[in-house]
Motif scaffolding. Sequence first.
Motif, PDB file in Angstrom:
ATOM      1  N   LEU A  70       0.852  -1.180   0.000  1.00  0.00           N
ATOM      2  CA  LEU A  70       0.000   0.000   0.000  1.00  0.00           C
ATOM      3  C   LEU A  70       0.891   1.234   0.000  1.00  0.00           C
ATOM      4  CD1 LEU A  70      -2.573  -1.102   2.746  1.00  0.00           C
ATOM      5  CD2 LEU A  70      -2.663  -1.537   0.279  1.00  0.00           C
ATOM      6  N   GLY A  71       0.507   2.246  -0.751  1.00  0.00           N
ATOM      7  CA  GLY A  71       1.302   3.459  -0.843  1.00  0.00           C
ATOM      8  C   GLY A  71       0.515   4.674  -0.383  1.00  0.00           C
ATOM      9  N   LEU A  72       1.002   5.358   0.650  1.00  0.00           N
ATOM     10  CA  LEU A  72       0.421   6.623   1.096  1.00  0.00           C
ATOM     11  C   LEU A  72       1.438   7.709   0.738  1.00  0.00           C
ATOM     12  CD1 LEU A  72      -1.960   7.991   2.541  1.00  0.00           C
ATOM     13  CD2 LEU A  72      -0.769   7.598   4.713  1.00  0.00           C
ATOM     14  N   LEU A  73       1.439   8.082  -0.536  1.00  0.00           N
ATOM     15  CA  LEU A  73       2.498   8.926  -1.098  1.00  0.00           C
ATOM     16  C   LEU A  73       1.895  10.061  -1.930  1.00  0.00           C
ATOM     17  CD1 LEU A  73       4.600   5.858  -2.296  1.00  0.00           C
ATOM     18  CD2 LEU A  73       5.112   7.264  -0.286  1.00  0.00           C
ATOM     19  N   PRO A  74       1.015  10.865  -1.334  1.00  0.00           N
ATOM     20  CA  PRO A  74       0.266  11.847  -2.137  1.00  0.00           C
ATOM     21  C   PRO A  74       1.130  12.839  -2.888  1.00  0.00           C
ATOM     22  CG  PRO A  74       0.031  12.267   0.229  1.00  0.00           C
ATOM     23  CD  PRO A  74       0.658  10.919   0.082  1.00  0.00           C
ATOM     24  N   SER A  75       2.152  13.388  -2.259  1.00  0.00           N
ATOM     25  CA  SER A  75       2.951  14.412  -2.924  1.00  0.00           C
ATOM     26  C   SER A  75       3.718  13.849  -4.115  1.00  0.00           C
ATOM     27  CB  SER A  75       3.917  15.059  -1.932  1.00  0.00           C
ATOM     28  OG  SER A  75       4.744  14.088  -1.333  1.00  0.00           O
ATOM     29  N   LEU A 128       3.201  -0.875   4.221  1.00  0.00           N
ATOM     30  CA  LEU A 128       2.653   0.455   3.973  1.00  0.00           C
ATOM     31  C   LEU A 128       3.812   1.426   3.794  1.00  0.00           C
ATOM     32  CD1 LEU A 128       0.420   2.605   3.820  1.00  0.00           C
ATOM     33  CD2 LEU A 128       0.464   2.712   6.335  1.00  0.00           C
ATOM     34  N   PHE A 129       4.061   1.828   2.531  1.00  0.00           N
ATOM     35  CA  PHE A 129       5.038   2.878   2.248  1.00  0.00           C
ATOM     36  C   PHE A 129       4.342   4.221   2.420  1.00  0.00           C
ATOM     37  CE2 PHE A 129       7.544  -0.299  -0.141  1.00  0.00           C
ATOM     38  CZ  PHE A 129       8.830   0.076   0.228  1.00  0.00           C
ATOM     39  N   GLY A 130       4.933   5.116   3.225  1.00  0.00           N
ATOM     40  CA  GLY A 130       4.297   6.403   3.425  1.00  0.00           C
ATOM     41  C   GLY A 130       5.287   7.530   3.567  1.00  0.00           C
ATOM     42  N   VAL A 131       5.008   8.654   2.883  1.00  0.00           N
ATOM     43  CA  VAL A 131       5.799   9.848   3.108  1.00  0.00           C
ATOM     44  C   VAL A 131       5.458  10.358   4.509  1.00  0.00           C
ATOM     45  CG1 VAL A 131       4.086  11.393   2.065  1.00  0.00           C
ATOM     46  CG2 VAL A 131       6.485  12.037   2.082  1.00  0.00           C
ATOM     47  N   SER A 132       6.409  10.956   5.197  1.00  0.00           N
ATOM     48  CA  SER A 132       6.272  11.258   6.626  1.00  0.00           C
ATOM     49  C   SER A 132       5.032  12.076   6.948  1.00  0.00           C
ATOM     50  CB  SER A 132       7.524  11.994   7.124  1.00  0.00           C
ATOM     51  OG  SER A 132       8.681  11.216   6.918  1.00  0.00           O
ATOM     52  N   PHE A 133       4.816  13.198   6.233  1.00  0.00           N
ATOM     53  CA  PHE A 133       3.688  14.060   6.580  1.00  0.00           C
ATOM     54  C   PHE A 133       2.365  13.349   6.349  1.00  0.00           C
ATOM     55  CE2 PHE A 133       3.755  15.149   2.023  1.00  0.00           C
ATOM     56  CZ  PHE A 133       2.395  15.213   1.737  1.00  0.00           C
ATOM     57  N   ALA A 134       2.294  12.456   5.338  1.00  0.00           N
ATOM     58  CA  ALA A 134       1.046  11.757   5.049  1.00  0.00           C
ATOM     59  C   ALA A 134       0.735  10.718   6.123  1.00  0.00           C
ATOM     60  CB  ALA A 134       1.128  11.094   3.675  1.00  0.00           C
ATOM     61  N   PHE A 183      -3.037   5.520  -2.025  1.00  0.00           N
ATOM     62  CA  PHE A 183      -4.012   6.375  -1.365  1.00  0.00           C
ATOM     63  C   PHE A 183      -3.478   7.804  -1.379  1.00  0.00           C
ATOM     64  CE2 PHE A 183      -4.553   2.135   0.130  1.00  0.00           C
ATOM     65  CZ  PHE A 183      -5.933   1.967   0.254  1.00  0.00           C
ATOM     66  N   LEU A 184      -4.365   8.740  -1.736  1.00  0.00           N
ATOM     67  CA  LEU A 184      -4.001  10.154  -1.690  1.00  0.00           C
ATOM     68  C   LEU A 184      -4.378  10.712  -0.322  1.00  0.00           C
ATOM     69  CD1 LEU A 184      -4.997  11.245  -5.299  1.00  0.00           C
ATOM     70  CD2 LEU A 184      -2.705  11.309  -4.309  1.00  0.00           C
ATOM     71  N   TYR A 185      -5.628  11.162  -0.202  1.00  0.00           N
ATOM     72  CA  TYR A 185      -6.087  11.726   1.071  1.00  0.00           C
ATOM     73  C   TYR A 185      -7.336  10.994   1.569  1.00  0.00           C
ATOM     74  CZ  TYR A 185      -2.969  15.270  -0.739  1.00  0.00           C
ATOM     75  OH  TYR A 185      -1.874  15.912  -1.261  1.00  0.00           O
ATOM     76  N   ASN A 186      -7.624   9.837   0.973  1.00  0.00           N
ATOM     77  CA  ASN A 186      -8.790   9.046   1.356  1.00  0.00           C
ATOM     78  C   ASN A 186      -8.454   8.165   2.558  1.00  0.00           C
ATOM     79  OD1 ASN A 186      -7.038   7.957  -0.570  1.00  0.00           O
ATOM     80  ND2 ASN A 186      -8.540   6.463  -1.304  1.00  0.00           N
ATOM     81  N   HIS A 187      -8.305   8.805   3.708  1.00  0.00           N
ATOM     82  CA  HIS A 187      -7.858   8.114   4.915  1.00  0.00           C
ATOM     83  C   HIS A 187      -8.853   7.068   5.397  1.00  0.00           C
ATOM     84  CE1 HIS A 187      -5.298  11.950   5.635  1.00  0.00           C
ATOM     85  NE2 HIS A 187      -4.610  11.039   4.991  1.00  0.00           N
ATOM     86  N   GLU A 188     -10.146   7.331   5.190  1.00  0.00           N
ATOM     87  CA  GLU A 188     -11.158   6.363   5.620  1.00  0.00           C
ATOM     88  C   GLU A 188     -10.975   5.040   4.884  1.00  0.00           C
ATOM     89  OE1 GLU A 188     -14.368   4.378   7.276  1.00  0.00           O
ATOM     90  OE2 GLU A 188     -13.349   6.203   7.959  1.00  0.00           O
ATOM     91  N   ASP A 189     -10.726   5.115   3.574  1.00  0.00           N
ATOM     92  CA  ASP A 189     -10.535   3.886   2.787  1.00  0.00           C
ATOM     93  C   ASP A 189      -9.306   3.122   3.267  1.00  0.00           C
ATOM     94  OD1 ASP A 189     -12.729   4.637   1.317  1.00  0.00           O
ATOM     95  OD2 ASP A 189     -11.563   5.429  -0.370  1.00  0.00           O
ATOM     96  N   LEU A 190      -8.218   3.845   3.557  1.00  0.00           N
ATOM     97  CA  LEU A 190      -7.004   3.188   4.041  1.00  0.00           C
ATOM     98  C   LEU A 190      -7.254   2.548   5.400  1.00  0.00           C
ATOM     99  CD1 LEU A 190      -4.008   2.493   3.938  1.00  0.00           C
ATOM    100  CD2 LEU A 190      -3.504   4.798   4.791  1.00  0.00           C
ATOM    101  N   PHE A 191      -7.955   3.261   6.273  1.00  0.00           N
ATOM    102  CA  PHE A 191      -8.260   2.729   7.601  1.00  0.00           C
ATOM    103  C   PHE A 191      -9.031   1.415   7.481  1.00  0.00           C
ATOM    104  CE2 PHE A 191     -11.195   2.169  11.110  1.00  0.00           C
ATOM    105  CZ  PHE A 191     -10.364   2.279  12.210  1.00  0.00           C
ATOM    106  N   GLN A 192     -10.078   1.416   6.669  1.00  0.00           N
ATOM    107  CA  GLN A 192     -10.904   0.214   6.529  1.00  0.00           C
ATOM    108  C   GLN A 192     -10.107  -0.945   5.934  1.00  0.00           C
ATOM    109  OE1 GLN A 192     -13.793  -0.282   7.788  1.00  0.00           O
ATOM    110  NE2 GLN A 192     -14.150   1.825   8.453  1.00  0.00           N
ATOM    111  N   LEU A 193      -9.261  -0.642   4.950  1.00  0.00           N
ATOM    112  CA  LEU A 193      -8.485  -1.712   4.325  1.00  0.00           C
ATOM    113  C   LEU A 193      -7.501  -2.320   5.314  1.00  0.00           C
ATOM    114  CD1 LEU A 193      -7.854  -3.338   1.803  1.00  0.00           C
ATOM    115  CD2 LEU A 193      -6.262  -1.547   1.101  1.00  0.00           C
ATOM    116  N   LEU A 194      -6.838  -1.484   6.122  1.00  0.00           N
ATOM    117  CA  LEU A 194      -5.900  -2.011   7.117  1.00  0.00           C
ATOM    118  C   LEU A 194      -6.608  -2.925   8.116  1.00  0.00           C
ATOM    119  CD1 LEU A 194      -3.619   1.095   7.842  1.00  0.00           C
ATOM    120  CD2 LEU A 194      -2.999  -0.995   6.610  1.00  0.00           C
ATOM    121  N   GLN A 195      -7.850  -2.567   8.465  1.00  0.00           N
ATOM    122  CA  GLN A 195      -8.602  -3.437   9.377  1.00  0.00           C
ATOM    123  C   GLN A 195      -8.913  -4.781   8.716  1.00  0.00           C
ATOM    124  OE1 GLN A 195      -8.858  -2.030  12.563  1.00  0.00           O
ATOM    125  NE2 GLN A 195      -7.720  -0.530  11.370  1.00  0.00           N
TER     126      GLN A 195
END
Length: 329
Positions: free
Chosen positions: A117-122, A171-177, A150-162
Amino acid sequence: MKSIFDIKNEQEFLDVALTTFRYQYKNIEVYRKFVDYLNLDVEKINSLDKIPFLPIEMFKNHQILDKNISSDLYFQSSGTTQMNLSKHFIANENIYQESIYKSFEQFIGKPEDFIFLGLLPSYLEKKNSSLIYMVDYLMKKSGKPENGYFLYNHEDLFQLLQNLKDKKVILFGVSFALLDFLDYCHSNSQLLEISDTLTVIETGGMKGRKEEMTKDELLKILQNGFKTKKIYSEYSMTELLSQAYSLGENIYKCPNWMRVLIRNAEDPFGYEQAGRTGAINIVDLANIHSCSFIATQDLGKLLTDDEKKFQVLGRIDHSDIRGCSLLVS
């Protein structure tokens, strides 16, 4: 020349590095001009610390590529349209792919065993990102249907992780995201139920989006938020084709074809002993057709005399390039 991915010991690394240096001095025009400007006897260079390291800023103003090769593929650094961005032209993307795979396999495991999963919006919002290329490639090797960004759809990411609590997830993520995601969970009273099979890999990057903090402070916040003892980190950049990984505690390890030297911040040709802070020089032998010897603007230190284990401590405040002003314009 021995394949960089078959290097087994320090002597083999040095042999390949010196061969690479001589090839790049001959064929990379900007690098040759830089070395000649320093008035060095190339034939007497016989150790890593004697090899000239090209200031990373050169990628902003010049095409660093074998003069006999043309390429339409390049990676570009992040930043605004008003900024002068680095470009790294790639002559052989198979080398980058092998570097991605073997680095990940060496430190974490086979990509085929994980969901990515990638949380890398920028980075997703800009073209020609080497980080997105890396995660895309790992997703392709994984082949899992749950892979995604995932861009800014945090709800979708939350549900998928559950829903993926029983599966091995990266989960690859840029720090601020990652911090924004944890803020979302907290503000919406969403309780993250994270299993031991989730591995969070932060890739750095505040980019002015949040208050700057030390790496240790960041890791502590992420550890508490994701309820894990270890947050992994990945260290690379547009100008490199290799990745170092930290498996927690802000201690990075290089793959077998990469080394780190710590230069004196005031003397670019002097080097610091283990335990002393200075600027990071990187030997990346995967940069075969560009430049394998890069002087970065990052601060760090070696933890021991082992040039494969280091810490990243921040950025150098100034960006002047001593001894190479003729090449900057």
